[in-house]
Design a protein around this motif. Structure first.
Motif, PDB file in Angstrom:
ATOM      1  N   GLN A   1       8.487 -16.499  -5.516  1.00 57.59           N
ATOM      2  CA  GLN A   1       8.241 -15.074  -5.346  1.00 57.59           C
ATOM      3  C   GLN A   1       6.816 -14.847  -4.828  1.00 57.59           C
ATOM      4  O   GLN A   1       5.870 -15.477  -5.282  1.00 57.59           O
ATOM      5  CB  GLN A   1       8.413 -14.420  -6.718  1.00 57.59           C
ATOM      6  N   ALA A   2       6.651 -13.945  -3.871  1.00 52.41           N
ATOM      7  CA  ALA A   2       5.318 -13.608  -3.368  1.00 52.41           C
ATOM      8  C   ALA A   2       4.538 -12.868  -4.445  1.00 52.41           C
ATOM      9  O   ALA A   2       5.090 -12.024  -5.161  1.00 52.41           O
ATOM     10  CB  ALA A   2       5.423 -12.744  -2.116  1.00 52.41           C
ATOM     11  N   ILE A   3       3.231 -13.181  -4.574  1.00 52.49           N
ATOM     12  CA  ILE A   3       2.416 -12.479  -5.565  1.00 52.49           C
ATOM     13  C   ILE A   3       1.165 -11.828  -4.978  1.00 52.49           C
ATOM     14  O   ILE A   3       0.625 -10.904  -5.574  1.00 52.49           O
ATOM     15  CB  ILE A   3       2.007 -13.401  -6.742  1.00 52.49           C
ATOM     16  N   THR A   4       0.694 -12.289  -3.812  1.00 49.86           N
ATOM     17  CA  THR A   4      -0.489 -11.663  -3.221  1.00 49.86           C
ATOM     18  C   THR A   4      -0.074 -10.715  -2.107  1.00 49.86           C
ATOM     19  O   THR A   4       0.984 -10.880  -1.485  1.00 49.86           O
ATOM     20  CB  THR A   4      -1.464 -12.704  -2.653  1.00 49.86           C
ATOM     21  N   ASN A   5      -0.922  -9.742  -1.837  1.00 51.28           N
ATOM     22  CA  ASN A   5      -0.606  -8.767  -0.791  1.00 51.28           C
ATOM     23  C   ASN A   5      -0.450  -9.439   0.571  1.00 51.28           C
ATOM     24  O   ASN A   5       0.486  -9.157   1.319  1.00 51.28           O
ATOM     25  CB  ASN A   5      -1.697  -7.702  -0.727  1.00 51.28           C
ATOM     26  N   ASP A   6      -1.385 -10.340   0.893  1.00 49.80           N
ATOM     27  CA  ASP A   6      -1.304 -10.998   2.197  1.00 49.80           C
ATOM     28  C   ASP A   6      -0.063 -11.871   2.307  1.00 49.80           C
ATOM     29  O   ASP A   6       0.589 -11.908   3.356  1.00 49.80           O
ATOM     30  CB  ASP A   6      -2.559 -11.844   2.432  1.00 49.80           C
ATOM     31  N   ASP A   7       0.276 -12.570   1.225  1.00 50.95           N
ATOM     32  CA  ASP A   7       1.461 -13.418   1.251  1.00 50.95           C
ATOM     33  C   ASP A   7       2.716 -12.569   1.403  1.00 50.95           C
ATOM     34  O   ASP A   7       3.647 -12.935   2.132  1.00 50.95           O
ATOM     35  CB  ASP A   7       1.527 -14.242  -0.038  1.00 50.95           C
ATOM     36  N   ALA A   8       2.744 -11.428   0.739  1.00 50.37           N
ATOM     37  CA  ALA A   8       3.906 -10.543   0.852  1.00 50.37           C
ATOM     38  C   ALA A   8       4.032  -9.984   2.261  1.00 50.37           C
ATOM     39  O   ALA A   8       5.143  -9.882   2.809  1.00 50.37           O
ATOM     40  CB  ALA A   8       3.798  -9.413  -0.166  1.00 50.37           C
ATOM     41  N   ARG A   9       2.909  -9.614   2.858  1.00 56.20           N
ATOM     42  CA  ARG A   9       2.962  -9.113   4.239  1.00 56.20           C
ATOM     43  C   ARG A   9       3.530 -10.181   5.179  1.00 56.20           C
ATOM     44  O   ARG A   9       4.330  -9.887   6.068  1.00 56.20           O
ATOM     45  CB  ARG A   9       1.562  -8.717   4.708  1.00 56.20           C
TER      46      ARG A   9
ATOM     47  N   ASP B   1       3.316   0.007   6.128  1.00 58.72           N
ATOM     48  CA  ASP B   1       4.423  -0.394   6.985  1.00 58.72           C
ATOM     49  C   ASP B   1       4.282  -1.863   7.373  1.00 58.72           C
ATOM     50  O   ASP B   1       3.394  -2.575   6.901  1.00 58.72           O
ATOM     51  CB  ASP B   1       4.500   0.505   8.224  1.00 58.72           C
ATOM     52  N   GLY B   2       5.154  -2.308   8.258  1.00 56.54           N
ATOM     53  CA  GLY B   2       5.182  -3.715   8.635  1.00 56.54           C
ATOM     54  C   GLY B   2       3.979  -4.187   9.415  1.00 56.54           C
ATOM     55  O   GLY B   2       3.792  -5.393   9.592  1.00 56.54           O
ATOM     56  N   THR B   3       3.141  -3.272   9.886  1.00 56.50           N
ATOM     57  CA  THR B   3       1.924  -3.669  10.598  1.00 56.50           C
ATOM     58  C   THR B   3       0.738  -3.829   9.659  1.00 56.50           C
ATOM     59  O   THR B   3      -0.342  -4.212  10.092  1.00 56.50           O
ATOM     60  CB  THR B   3       1.564  -2.629  11.670  1.00 56.50           C
ATOM     61  N   GLY B   4       0.939  -3.513   8.375  1.00 51.58           N
ATOM     62  CA  GLY B   4      -0.162  -3.600   7.420  1.00 51.58           C
ATOM     63  C   GLY B   4      -0.978  -2.331   7.320  1.00 51.58           C
ATOM     64  O   GLY B   4      -1.971  -2.289   6.591  1.00 51.58           O
ATOM     65  N   ARG B   5      -0.553  -1.273   8.039  1.00 54.35           N
ATOM     66  CA  ARG B   5      -1.277  -0.004   7.980  1.00 54.35           C
ATOM     67  C   ARG B   5      -0.727   0.859   6.845  1.00 54.35           C
ATOM     68  O   ARG B   5       0.494   0.905   6.627  1.00 54.35           O
ATOM     69  CB  ARG B   5      -1.177   0.751   9.299  1.00 54.35           C
TER      70      ARG B   5
END
Length: 791
Positions: A354-362, A205-209
């Motif tokens: 375009q976002a490619i990393t998980n952290d960047d996408a979050r 979800d939007g909190t990263g959980r």
């Protein structure tokens, strides 16, 4: 790739020997195990290896067996291979006459490094994904030698698992057995994996959980349920994140537009299968082939009038939709649970990479996405989806990226001894190119370099390509426009490396790219070229954009051009079409006459609110109003008069694209086009007074907008084809190159090409490379490779 040696026993009688040289895209695609299997079937002895020229086969067997092997190599080559040539040289080498056939280690010395494009999931892998008894059942990262990620995961050479983002996932015993077995289609498949040892997918979800799922429901099934409910879901794919929502849900599509700040540019769609696409769009046999290609591009298709309703904001002002089929197991699994197409657009806010990393996408997709489908295989190289369309009896590439890059282009004859050229392309739709005597590699579409993050991505991608292909240039080729970031960086790079800097005129590069794609030899005779675009730097600091030239690889001669009309407000004229309408009407008639005669027209009222006296003064003094022979701005002016995006566009080319859509259904009934005059000069100029007078008369008479739009197109088609016919006669030419971003307009491209054919002239059009600035780097490299040292 690992260099194992594998043997099989075979002892044919009546032995003769040959060396078989195979050139093309034959490394890293499963070619050696294919040769091993074919040789085994045919009872041939010998070996196969990679070397600096491609693949070398040392074979012995009967003449019939060896002939059968050569035939089989062409007929049964691996899906990702491309054979450019096979040479057979008879040998009397007794040392090669050993029992069995083996896959040998690569020859010593430099080995040609080839990274093939990412490829859509093959039928064999897809069958495993949906087979409940298979160990890869519902595994979203299923792949083999014939499909899966390539460029998107590679970090360095040699191309081995350790130099990809799969290095984090050691193979289990079962996967290792497949990887080392030459009879298995996963032999040396570097991304090989399974649920036991490979990447995993989850929903958060939007909190990263991580989202807790119900028993028996996996992350992909849950994501599909969210999409069905109207949510916007970020999905990590093969070359970047996408944003997905239900394409039939008007509210979801509207929310996505507002959150992403992409207000009008069409969204791409993904459908479960060809049958689903055919319910919404007309699909020809050629378009079906393009959709099912290993590249799995977005294909621009005509909408069906009787289609079930989709959200009206999918493609505002358009009569086409861009569809693609699932190209990874993850996408196939997602679409399995959906009965309607989905929007699948790049995971970014408008104009960002375009976002490619998980952290960047979050971080960057927060506030846009409601949920995220994540996985833990890193994306190393950002890859947008490729875009193609059927056109002019074949196909044209609008954006060359995932699935198409970095496949090398075969060089035309005469470039075998070419120097090593690095070409840095243009400012918009940027790509770069690496040329050497062995081939030409054009990068994936990167984007507009004015965006700082895109510029950083450009430099990172170039550094990677130089490492992968062990490339140090002798020449750096750049555009002639001194303000382009690619030009400035190229000059710095040349100074840093000691390479020679060569500037290549923008429209010459357009022509050279098309000639090279069609493998015109280095000494090819001059062709006529019609190059229509927004603008490019011409001679003596002039801005060009509507050019009719005599051209070959070495030179261009300007034979005619569009009249140069001021860009009032400079770069603002590219975003505000009314400025171009004012500039054209003011140049042809004077604004006072226009405001007097056509005061009731909406465009005249709009410009009247923009302080036209000040605009006219800017034109008189040349203050921020440089003249340009721009075809793109001409079309913007026409669109503004018709009432299309008159005030402002939200993406490049919007006004002209929407005018094309309006014109299409009216072309047959519109009659003749608006007249275009050709004034004598050096060079002759296409002028627009008669054109605008006829258009204004139609507007005052209440002629339907679609008919007016069609007559704009027909007028250009008739004028340009007729002028081409005359110039070809005068200069003894029979071939006409059509290029430039404006000629991505299908009506103009096909209309001009068909007229030329009626006149007995051959139209040469871009196919594998975009007609837009996405093909410029190729042309720069080709032109620079033939330049004489000017130092």
């Amino acid at each position: 790739m690992c260099e194992a040696s594998v043997e099989c026993d075979c002892q044919p009688a009546d032995v003769s020997a040959a060396e078989i040289r195979v050139r093309g895209l034959v490394q890293g695609v499963g070619f050696r195990p294919t040769v091993w299997r074919l040789a085994t079937e045919l009872g041939i002895g010998g070996e196969v290896l990679n070397d600096g020229e491609g693949v070398l086969i040392r074979a012995f067997g009967s003449n019939e067996q060896l002939t059968g092997l050569v035939t089989a190599l062409r007929d049964r080559a691996p899906p990702l291979a491309r054979i450019d040539g096979i040479e057979v040289v008879p040998r009397q080498d007794e040392a090669s006459r050993v029992p069995g056939f083996r896959i040998a280690a690569s020859a010593s010395g430099p080995v040609m490094t080839v990274i093939v494009p990412d490829a859509a999931t093959c039928p064999a892998c897809l069958a495993e994904v949906f087979d409940a008894s298979d160990r890869r059942y519902r595994y979203p990262f299923t792949n083999c030698t014939h499909c899966g990620p390539r460029l998107s995961i590679v970090t360095a050479i040699p191309y081995d698992r350790a130099t990809t983002s799969m290095a984090a996932f050691p193979m289990c015993e079962d996967c290792r057995a497949e990887y080392t077995n030459p009879a298995d289609r996963r032999f040396h498949a570097e991304p090989n994996a399974c649920p036991k040892c490979g990447p995993r997918v989850w929903l958060e979800d939007g909190t990263g959980r991580e989202t807790q799922l119900e028993d028996g429901v996996d992350a992909i099934e849950a994501a599909a349920a969210l999409i069905r409910s109207g949510a916007i879901v970020a999905v990590k794919g093969i070359g970047g994140f996408h944003l997905a929502c239900d394409a039939a849900n008007a509210d979801a599509v509207s929310r996505l537009r507002q959150r992403k700040r992409r207000f009008h540019k069409p969204f791409a769609l993904m459908a479960r299968d060809l049958a689903m696409i055919a319910g919404y769009a007309d699909v020809s046999s050629e378009e079906a082939r393009l959709l099912g290609d290993k590249a799995a591009p977005i294909v621009v298709l005509a909408c069906r009038a009787d289609a079930p309703p989709l959200a009206p904001e999918l493609a505002p002002g358009q009569i086409t939709l861009g569809f693609m089929l699932p190209y990874t197991a993850l996408h196939h699994l997602l679409m399995q649970h959906l009965d309607c197409p989905i929007v699948l657009t790049s995971g970014n806010a408008s104009d960002e990479p375009q976002a490619i990393t998980n952290d960047d996408a979050r971080r960057r997709l927060a506030g846009i996405a409601d949920q995220w489908v994540m996985h833990d295989r890193d994306i190393v190289n950002r890859l947008d989806d490729s875009v193609v369309r059927a056109a002019a009896g074949a196909f044209s590439t609008l954006r060359r990226a995932r699935g198409l890059a970095p496949e090398p282009l075969a060089l035309p004859p005469g470039f075998e001894q070419a120097p090593r050229v690095l070409a840095l392309g243009a400012e918009l739709k940027s790509t770069f190119a690496l040329l050497s005597g062995s081939g030409l590699i054009v990068s994936q579409h990167i984007g507009d370099l004015e965006e700082p993050a895109t510029h950083d991505d450009f430099r990172s991608a170039l550094a990677l390509y130089q490492r992968l292909f062990q490339f140090r240039p002798d020449i750096v080729a750049v555009d002639a426009h001194p303000d382009y970031l690619s030009t400035q960086w190229g000059a710095a790079l040349a100074a840093e490396t000691g390479a020679r800097l060569v500037t290549v005129q923008h429209h010459h590069a357009h022509v050279a790219a098309v000639l090279a794609e069609h493998r015109a030899p280095a000494g090819t005779a001059p062709v006529l070229a019609i190059v229509l675009d927004g603008l490019g730097m011409g001679s003596n600091g002039e801005l060009w954009g509507g050019e009719i030239m005599q051209a070959d690889y070495k030179s261009i001669v300007r034979l005619a051009a569009f009249d140069a009309v001021p860009l009032v407000g400079g770069s603002r004229a590219m975003r505000e079409p009314w400025r171009n309408a004012f500039a054209h009407l003011n140049r042809c008639f004077g604004w006072s006459e226009i405001s007097r005669r056509y005061a009731d027209l909406a465009i005249v009222r709009l410009i009247g609110e923009k302080q036209p006296a000040i605009l006219a003064r800017m034109v008189e003094t040349g203050l921020n109003a440089p003249p340009a022979s721009s075809a793109g701005r001409l079309l913007d002016a026409a669109a503004a008069l018709i009432g299309i995006c008159s005030e402002r566009v939200s993406y490049e080319g919007q006004a002209a694209i929407e005018m094309e859509a309006l014109a299409g259904p009216n072309m047959a009934a519109a009659g003749t086009g608006y007249p275009v005059d050709v004034e004598v000069g050096d060079p002759p100029r296409l002028t627009w007074r008669s054109f605008w007078a006829a258009l204004l008369d139609d507007l005052t008479q209440g002629t339907a907008r679609g008919v007016v739009a069609a007559r704009v197109h027909l007028g250009l088609i008739e004028a340009l084809a007729g002028l081409a016919r005359r110039l070809c006669r005068e200069h003894g030419m029979t071939r006409v190159v059509l290029s430039g971003g404006v000629l991505q307009n299908r009506l103009l491209l096909e209309g001009i090409a068909s007229r030329l054919a009626m006149y007995g002239l051959e139209a040469i059009v871009p196919q594998k490379l975009p007609a837009s600035d996405g093909g410029i780097a190729c042309g720069q490299a080709i032109v620079a490779a033939l330049t004489i040292d000017q130092s």
